[in-house]
Design a protein around this motif. Structure first.
Motif, PDB file in Angstrom:
ATOM      1  N   GLY A  87     -18.560  40.956  -8.554  1.00 13.91           N
ATOM      2  CA  GLY A  87     -17.468  41.485  -9.577  1.00 13.91           C
ATOM      3  C   GLY A  87     -17.307  40.437 -10.779  1.00 13.91           C
ATOM      4  N   LEU A  88     -17.115  38.751 -10.702  1.00 18.42           N
ATOM      5  CA  LEU A  88     -17.120  37.993 -11.452  1.00 18.42           C
ATOM      6  C   LEU A  88     -18.471  37.930 -12.558  1.00 18.42           C
ATOM      7  CD1 LEU A  88     -15.148  35.933 -12.342  1.00 18.42           C
ATOM      8  CD2 LEU A  88     -16.405  34.321 -10.811  1.00 18.42           C
ATOM      9  N   LEU A  89     -19.750  38.261 -12.012  1.00 19.23           N
ATOM     10  CA  LEU A  89     -20.675  38.107 -12.487  1.00 19.23           C
ATOM     11  C   LEU A  89     -20.688  39.483 -13.546  1.00 19.23           C
ATOM     12  CD1 LEU A  89     -23.652  36.749 -12.877  1.00 19.23           C
ATOM     13  CD2 LEU A  89     -24.345  38.247 -11.060  1.00 19.23           C
ATOM     14  N   GLN A  90     -20.477  40.463 -13.001  1.00 16.27           N
ATOM     15  CA  GLN A  90     -20.361  41.701 -13.742  1.00 16.27           C
ATOM     16  C   GLN A  90     -19.263  41.470 -14.747  1.00 16.27           C
ATOM     17  OE1 GLN A  90     -19.444  44.569 -10.928  1.00 16.27           O
ATOM     18  NE2 GLN A  90     -21.777  45.129 -10.785  1.00 16.27           N
ATOM     19  N   LEU A  91     -18.002  40.896 -14.819  1.00 18.53           N
ATOM     20  CA  LEU A  91     -16.883  40.632 -15.597  1.00 18.53           C
ATOM     21  C   LEU A  91     -17.524  39.716 -17.040  1.00 18.53           C
ATOM     22  CD1 LEU A  91     -13.952  40.710 -13.476  1.00 18.53           C
ATOM     23  CD2 LEU A  91     -14.629  42.581 -15.200  1.00 18.53           C
ATOM     24  N   ASN A  92     -18.287  38.610 -16.281  1.00 18.40           N
ATOM     25  CA  ASN A  92     -18.739  37.855 -17.289  1.00 18.40           C
ATOM     26  C   ASN A  92     -19.945  38.407 -18.030  1.00 18.40           C
ATOM     27  OD1 ASN A  92     -17.018  35.659 -16.539  1.00 18.40           O
ATOM     28  ND2 ASN A  92     -18.345  35.109 -14.875  1.00 18.40           N
ATOM     29  N   MET A  93     -20.546  39.094 -17.587  1.00 21.46           N
ATOM     30  CA  MET A  93     -21.539  39.973 -18.267  1.00 21.46           C
ATOM     31  C   MET A  93     -20.893  40.810 -19.424  1.00 21.46           C
ATOM     32  SD  MET A  93     -24.386  40.616 -15.436  1.00 21.46           S
ATOM     33  CE  MET A  93     -25.427  41.696 -16.630  1.00 21.46           C
ATOM     34  N   GLN A  94     -19.839  41.537 -19.125  1.00 21.85           N
ATOM     35  CA  GLN A  94     -19.293  42.596 -19.800  1.00 21.85           C
ATOM     36  C   GLN A  94     -18.559  41.527 -21.137  1.00 21.85           C
ATOM     37  OE1 GLN A  94     -16.403  45.008 -18.082  1.00 21.85           O
ATOM     38  NE2 GLN A  94     -18.063  45.638 -16.657  1.00 21.85           N
ATOM     39  N   GLN A  95     -17.974  40.475 -20.542  1.00 23.27           N
ATOM     40  CA  GLN A  95     -17.343  39.455 -21.734  1.00 23.27           C
ATOM     41  C   GLN A  95     -18.521  39.142 -22.613  1.00 23.27           C
ATOM     42  OE1 GLN A  95     -15.468  36.028 -20.037  1.00 23.27           O
ATOM     43  NE2 GLN A  95     -13.744  36.127 -21.517  1.00 23.27           N
ATOM     44  N   ALA A  96     -19.422  38.599 -22.212  1.00 26.59           N
ATOM     45  CA  ALA A  96     -20.383  38.074 -23.071  1.00 26.59           C
ATOM     46  C   ALA A  96     -21.074  39.184 -24.085  1.00 26.59           C
ATOM     47  CB  ALA A  96     -21.713  37.542 -22.254  1.00 26.59           C
ATOM     48  N   LYS A  97     -21.239  40.484 -23.483  1.00 26.06           N
ATOM     49  CA  LYS A  97     -21.293  41.701 -24.385  1.00 26.06           C
ATOM     50  C   LYS A  97     -20.337  41.737 -25.289  1.00 26.06           C
ATOM     51  CE  LYS A  97     -24.211  44.199 -20.977  1.00 26.06           C
ATOM     52  NZ  LYS A  97     -24.261  45.520 -20.393  1.00 26.06           N
ATOM     53  N   ALA A 108     -14.926  44.225 -35.611  1.00 34.23           N
ATOM     54  CA  ALA A 108     -14.732  44.966 -34.430  1.00 34.23           C
ATOM     55  C   ALA A 108     -13.803  44.271 -33.535  1.00 34.23           C
ATOM     56  CB  ALA A 108     -16.065  44.976 -33.653  1.00 34.23           C
ATOM     57  N   SER A 109     -13.409  42.888 -33.613  1.00 36.44           N
ATOM     58  CA  SER A 109     -12.228  42.205 -33.124  1.00 36.44           C
ATOM     59  C   SER A 109     -11.033  43.180 -33.317  1.00 36.44           C
ATOM     60  CB  SER A 109     -12.363  40.999 -33.317  1.00 36.44           C
ATOM     61  OG  SER A 109     -11.894  40.824 -34.906  1.00 36.44           O
ATOM     62  N   LYS A 110     -10.723  43.743 -34.292  1.00 35.94           N
ATOM     63  CA  LYS A 110      -9.602  44.490 -34.442  1.00 35.94           C
ATOM     64  C   LYS A 110      -9.617  45.871 -34.001  1.00 35.94           C
ATOM     65  CE  LYS A 110      -8.953  41.951 -38.789  1.00 35.94           C
ATOM     66  NZ  LYS A 110      -8.962  42.129 -40.587  1.00 35.94           N
ATOM     67  N   SER A 111     -10.553  46.256 -33.560  1.00 36.01           N
ATOM     68  CA  SER A 111     -10.718  47.478 -32.818  1.00 36.01           C
ATOM     69  C   SER A 111      -9.903  47.769 -31.657  1.00 36.01           C
ATOM     70  CB  SER A 111     -12.341  48.047 -32.435  1.00 36.01           C
ATOM     71  OG  SER A 111     -12.345  49.025 -31.902  1.00 36.01           O
ATOM     72  N   PRO A 112      -9.087  48.704 -31.429  1.00 29.87           N
ATOM     73  CA  PRO A 112      -8.075  48.894 -30.380  1.00 29.87           C
ATOM     74  C   PRO A 112      -8.805  48.929 -28.921  1.00 29.87           C
ATOM     75  CG  PRO A 112      -7.388  50.336 -31.895  1.00 29.87           C
ATOM     76  CD  PRO A 112      -8.641  49.523 -32.384  1.00 29.87           C
ATOM     77  N   LYS A 113     -10.251  49.682 -29.144  1.00 26.81           N
ATOM     78  CA  LYS A 113     -10.974  49.867 -28.067  1.00 26.81           C
ATOM     79  C   LYS A 113     -11.586  48.373 -27.599  1.00 26.81           C
ATOM     80  CE  LYS A 113     -14.681  52.679 -26.298  1.00 26.81           C
ATOM     81  NZ  LYS A 113     -15.587  53.787 -26.643  1.00 26.81           N
ATOM     82  N   ILE A 114     -11.994  47.572 -28.355  1.00 27.87           N
ATOM     83  CA  ILE A 114     -12.615  46.307 -28.089  1.00 27.87           C
ATOM     84  C   ILE A 114     -11.651  45.362 -27.484  1.00 27.87           C
ATOM     85  CG2 ILE A 114     -13.546  44.233 -29.038  1.00 27.87           C
ATOM     86  CD1 ILE A 114     -15.494  46.674 -28.803  1.00 27.87           C
ATOM     87  N   VAL A 115     -10.399  45.460 -28.135  1.00 28.40           N
ATOM     88  CA  VAL A 115      -9.314  44.494 -27.646  1.00 28.40           C
ATOM     89  C   VAL A 115      -8.827  44.829 -26.365  1.00 28.40           C
ATOM     90  CG1 VAL A 115      -6.959  43.782 -28.183  1.00 28.40           C
ATOM     91  CG2 VAL A 115      -8.375  44.147 -30.180  1.00 28.40           C
ATOM     92  N   GLU A 116      -8.767  46.154 -26.055  1.00 26.41           N
ATOM     93  CA  GLU A 116      -8.309  46.488 -24.673  1.00 26.41           C
ATOM     94  C   GLU A 116      -9.379  46.341 -23.752  1.00 26.41           C
ATOM     95  OE1 GLU A 116      -6.926  50.529 -22.082  1.00 26.41           O
ATOM     96  OE2 GLU A 116      -7.735  50.845 -24.353  1.00 26.41           O
ATOM     97  N   GLY A 117     -10.550  46.381 -24.025  1.00 23.27           N
ATOM     98  CA  GLY A 117     -11.571  46.186 -23.073  1.00 23.27           C
ATOM     99  C   GLY A 117     -11.886  44.715 -22.729  1.00 23.27           C
ATOM    100  N   LEU A 118     -11.630  43.863 -23.948  1.00 20.23           N
ATOM    101  CA  LEU A 118     -11.565  42.564 -23.729  1.00 20.23           C
ATOM    102  C   LEU A 118     -10.273  41.913 -22.664  1.00 20.23           C
ATOM    103  CD1 LEU A 118     -13.295  39.677 -24.341  1.00 20.23           C
ATOM    104  CD2 LEU A 118     -11.799  39.493 -26.271  1.00 20.23           C
ATOM    105  N   ALA A 119      -9.325  42.687 -22.787  1.00 16.87           N
ATOM    106  CA  ALA A 119      -8.316  42.223 -21.995  1.00 16.87           C
ATOM    107  C   ALA A 119      -8.290  42.632 -20.834  1.00 16.87           C
ATOM    108  CB  ALA A 119      -6.794  43.058 -22.755  1.00 16.87           C
ATOM    109  N   VAL A 121     -11.097  42.902 -19.007  1.00 14.21           N
ATOM    110  CA  VAL A 121     -12.175  41.849 -18.728  1.00 14.21           C
ATOM    111  C   VAL A 121     -11.694  40.478 -18.198  1.00 14.21           C
ATOM    112  CG1 VAL A 121     -14.127  40.625 -19.037  1.00 14.21           C
ATOM    113  CG2 VAL A 121     -14.151  43.055 -19.857  1.00 14.21           C
ATOM    114  N   LYS A 122     -10.630  40.042 -19.192  1.00 13.93           N
ATOM    115  CA  LYS A 122      -9.941  38.566 -18.988  1.00 13.93           C
ATOM    116  C   LYS A 122      -9.153  38.784 -17.775  1.00 13.93           C
ATOM    117  CE  LYS A 122     -10.460  36.677 -23.615  1.00 13.93           C
ATOM    118  NZ  LYS A 122      -9.793  36.165 -24.650  1.00 13.93           N
ATOM    119  N   ALA A 123      -8.333  39.926 -17.430  1.00 14.03           N
ATOM    120  CA  ALA A 123      -7.358  40.194 -16.552  1.00 14.03           C
ATOM    121  C   ALA A 123      -8.227  40.070 -15.183  1.00 14.03           C
ATOM    122  CB  ALA A 123      -6.676  41.484 -16.693  1.00 14.03           C
TER     123      ALA A 123
END
Length: 667
Positions: A87-97, A108-119, A121-123
């Motif tokens: 799971g950690l490996l997959q989340l790190n890969m998603q975070q890198a993407k 794109a960092s202002k995109s709500p979808k990107i912001v929500e996805g990043l949040a 992953v970090k959670a």
């Protein structure tokens, strides 16, 4: 064929096949409850140790049962660690993407979808880091392994103690049972042994008691362990999943159906197998003991053909019995595998619902495997216990046999017996209503020789048996020196007698030991002196080891005549007051016969002697000859007096020289 030679473990006897004893025929007791209660009474003196065995068996089983549940925790922890890593490996890969997308397009960092996805992953990463840092907790698993090792060591220790104590309980119980049987045999009258084969008695003393011993030693503790295992496993399975427990229990009828189906078909083949084993053993024993006769008459081929025929039948019944019983385990494994599949499917579904862990599924599969085995063992042991109780019943039947009439409480002792014997109006019968001896009267003086002659079944040996109180008379009395033999203790009475029988009895031991058997504490010089008096000293000295020559089991390493001389030497050493002689010169050469006659003459000198005569020429000098027929004394007198009567004795005497003439035989 005697039972002890063809017998085997009563409940099984199947050999081969893990389910053999379950499928084979079972010998059942007539009174199961009563016999079992009586058998358990022999365990009473050992009840404290038996309770310890019971407690240790429970502890050993419990420590063994909890193992799969605890090992399931280690598997669950291992599984969680692996899944966390993945799971950690997959989340790190998603975070890198996501980071790559933002680097490529800062907007794109202002995109709500990107912001929500990043949040998210970090959670997820934070959660995994808080849980186990994305690592496998080998420290926890190490503790589990050490705990399991300790549990299994404790289980093994208690199992060892249980077996150790039970070995003592079983052996002490069987020791007491054997002691009772041995003492009982010494108190049983001769008619008990006359009415039964040696094989039947030996079977009860050896096979049946060994069967009881084996059951107490092995099956009883196994039964306790199996029952505790069944109860413990059900409890552990219920703690994991009542639904999966129900699935396992529902497979039980399939086990019962499979076992019943196979047992029903294999029973007749096992019965046939036992029958053919008995026939084969009987044939081999017959052929071995009579191999000289078989060779002399040229029947080797017939013997081999008969062996082949029985062996073929044994092969066919044995093959079918073992094959049919052998298919039980594959069929039961098939049923088990069906159960495993259902457990895995249902367990997997419950795991996806979060209602059960992977480790619990693994533990449950182990428990379901442990659940069926003790059920099969319990069924096997139930059969073995049935057979054991049947064996115990046979032993108790022996213990309940009617004993000899007890010795008189005010027993008399003849300090210096002379050997004057009187039969007064003696009646005797083996069976009620079938008299054998009627109104017998004999008066024997000290030092006289009384010869007893007559055809087979006339009652010659019966007379001797009555004299030594091997049988009790129905009426009248027998006295020695004026004392009724019923007022003398049997041991004291029989010490007055010496016996030299037609069937010689010598045991496996040295010649010195066999002769010394005649008197306790006899010295070597006394033994040799007795051998000289019996004309046996010369032939003994010619043997390689002399008096230290060891006689084999049947004393076949010396001749029949030499055996007879040794028994006479033993009787001379005993120095009895009254001698009983069953002439045994019919199967020896003339020279040996002369030695035996001389030895017997020396033995009878100045003693009251009862001689069961086969060769009438040897008893011409007897003071009194009793002619018996059908249990009665039909003629009495000296040799010349009886010949002068021209009756039955004359016919018997002449028949040995000129051929039988039975015209005057009393019917």
């Amino acid at each position: 064929m005697s039972e002890n030679k063809k017998g085997n473990r009563s409940g099984g006897g199947m050999g081969g096949g893990p389910m053999a004893s379950f499928a084979g025929p079972v010998v059942k007791a007539k009174d199961f409850k009563g016999t079992l209660k009586r058998l358990l009474s022999y365990l009473k003196p050992q009840r404290v140790k038996f309770i310890l065995v019971f407690i240790f068996a429970i502890i050993s089983t419990i420590f063994s049962i909890v193992g799969p549940k605890i090992s399931g925790k280690a598997i669950t922890k291992l599984f969680e660690g692996i899944m966390s890593k993945i799971g950690l490996l997959q989340l790190n890969m998603q975070q890198a993407k996501i980071a790559a997308v933002i680097n490529a397009n800062p907007e794109a960092s202002k995109s709500p979808k990107i912001v929500e996805g990043l949040a998210q992953v970090k959670a997820g990463i934070a959660k995994i880091m808080d849980l186990n840092g994305g690592k496998i907790d080998f420290h926890y698993i190490e503790h589990i392994i050490l705990l399991l090792l300790a549990l299994y060591l404790i289980s093994t220790l208690f199992g060892f103690l249980q077996q150790y104590i039970m070995a003592g309980v079983a052996q002490k119980t069987v020791y007491n049972l054997r002691k009772d049987v041995d003492e009982k045999l010494s108190r049983l009258p001769l008619k008990f042994f006359d009415a039964r084969t040696h094989g039947e008695i030996l079977s009860r003393v050896t096979n049946d008691i060994d069967n009881i011993s084996t059951t107490l030693q092995q099956s009883l503790t196994q039964l306790i362990t199996s029952i505790v295992t069944i109860i413990g496993v059900i409890i552990m399975m219920l703690t994991i999943s009542p639904l999966l427990t129900l699935v396992v229990i529902l497979t039980l009828p399939l086990y019962i159906l499979v076992t019943a189906f196979v047992a029903k078909r294999s029973q007749k083949y096992f019965a046939a197998q036992q029958k053919e084993i008995g026939a084969l053993n009987g044939h081999v024993e017959e052929m071995y003991t009579g191999h000289k006769i078989i060779k002399a008459f040229g029947h080797e081929k017939d013997s081999i053909e008969k062996f082949k025929d029985i062996n073929d039948r044994l092969y066919n019944s044995g093959w079918k019995a073992q094959f049919i019983s052998g298919i039980i385990m594959p069929m039961m494994r098939f049923v088990s595998n069906i159960g495993y599949v259902i457990v895995c499917v249902v367990g997997g579904y419950l795991a996806t619902q979060g209602r059960i862990t992977i480790g619990d599924i693994q533990a449950f599969i182990q428990y379901s495997s442990q659940f069926t085995q003790p059920i099969v063992q319990t069924a096997n042991i139930a059969n073995i216990i049935q057979s054991t109780v049947a064996s115990a019943e046979r032993v108790f039947e022996l213990l309940d046999e009617v004993e000899e009439v007890p010795d008189a409480t005010s027993a008399k002792l003849i300090e210096f017996p002379k050997g004057e014997v009187v039969f007064e109006n003696v009646d005797f019968s083996y069976k009620a209503g079938e008299p054998l001896i009627s109104n017998m009267n004999i008066d024997v003086k000290h030092g006289h020789t009384i010869a007893i002659v007559g055809p087979t079944g006339a009652g010659k040996t019966t007379l001797v048996n009555l004299l030594m109180r091997f049988y009790e008379i129905d009426a009248g009395k027998i006295t020695i020196d004026g004392v009724d033999i019923r007022d003398i203790k049997r041991g004291e009475l029989r010490n007055m007698f010496g016996m030299v029988l037609q069937d010689t009895w010598l045991f496996n031991g040295t010649i010195m030991e066999n002769i010394a058997y005649g008197r306790e504490g006899a010295t070597e010089d006394e033994v040799m002196q007795a051998a000289r008096a019996a004309h046996a000293h010369h032939f003994i000295k010619t043997l390689p080891d002399g008096y230290n020559t060891i006689l084999n089991e049947e004393a076949s390493n010396i001749s029949q005549g030499q055996k007879q001389l040794l028994t006479i030497a033993r009787a001379i050493l005993a120095n009895p007051t009254i001698m009983i002689l069953d002439e045994a010169t019919s199967s020896v050469d003339s020279r040996t016969e002369v030695y035996i006659q001389r030895a017997m003459t020396a033995l009878m000198e100045n003693r009251t002697s009862f001689v069961i005569a086969h060769r009438l020429s040897t008893i011409r000098d007897a003071e009194l000859i009793l002619v018996m027929n059908k249990g009665s004394i039909i003629e009495m007198g000296s040799h010349n007096e009886l010949l002068a009567q021209k009756g039955f004795y004359e016919d018997l005497y002449n028949s040995q020289f000129t051929g039988a003439n039975l015209d005057n035989e009393v019917v």
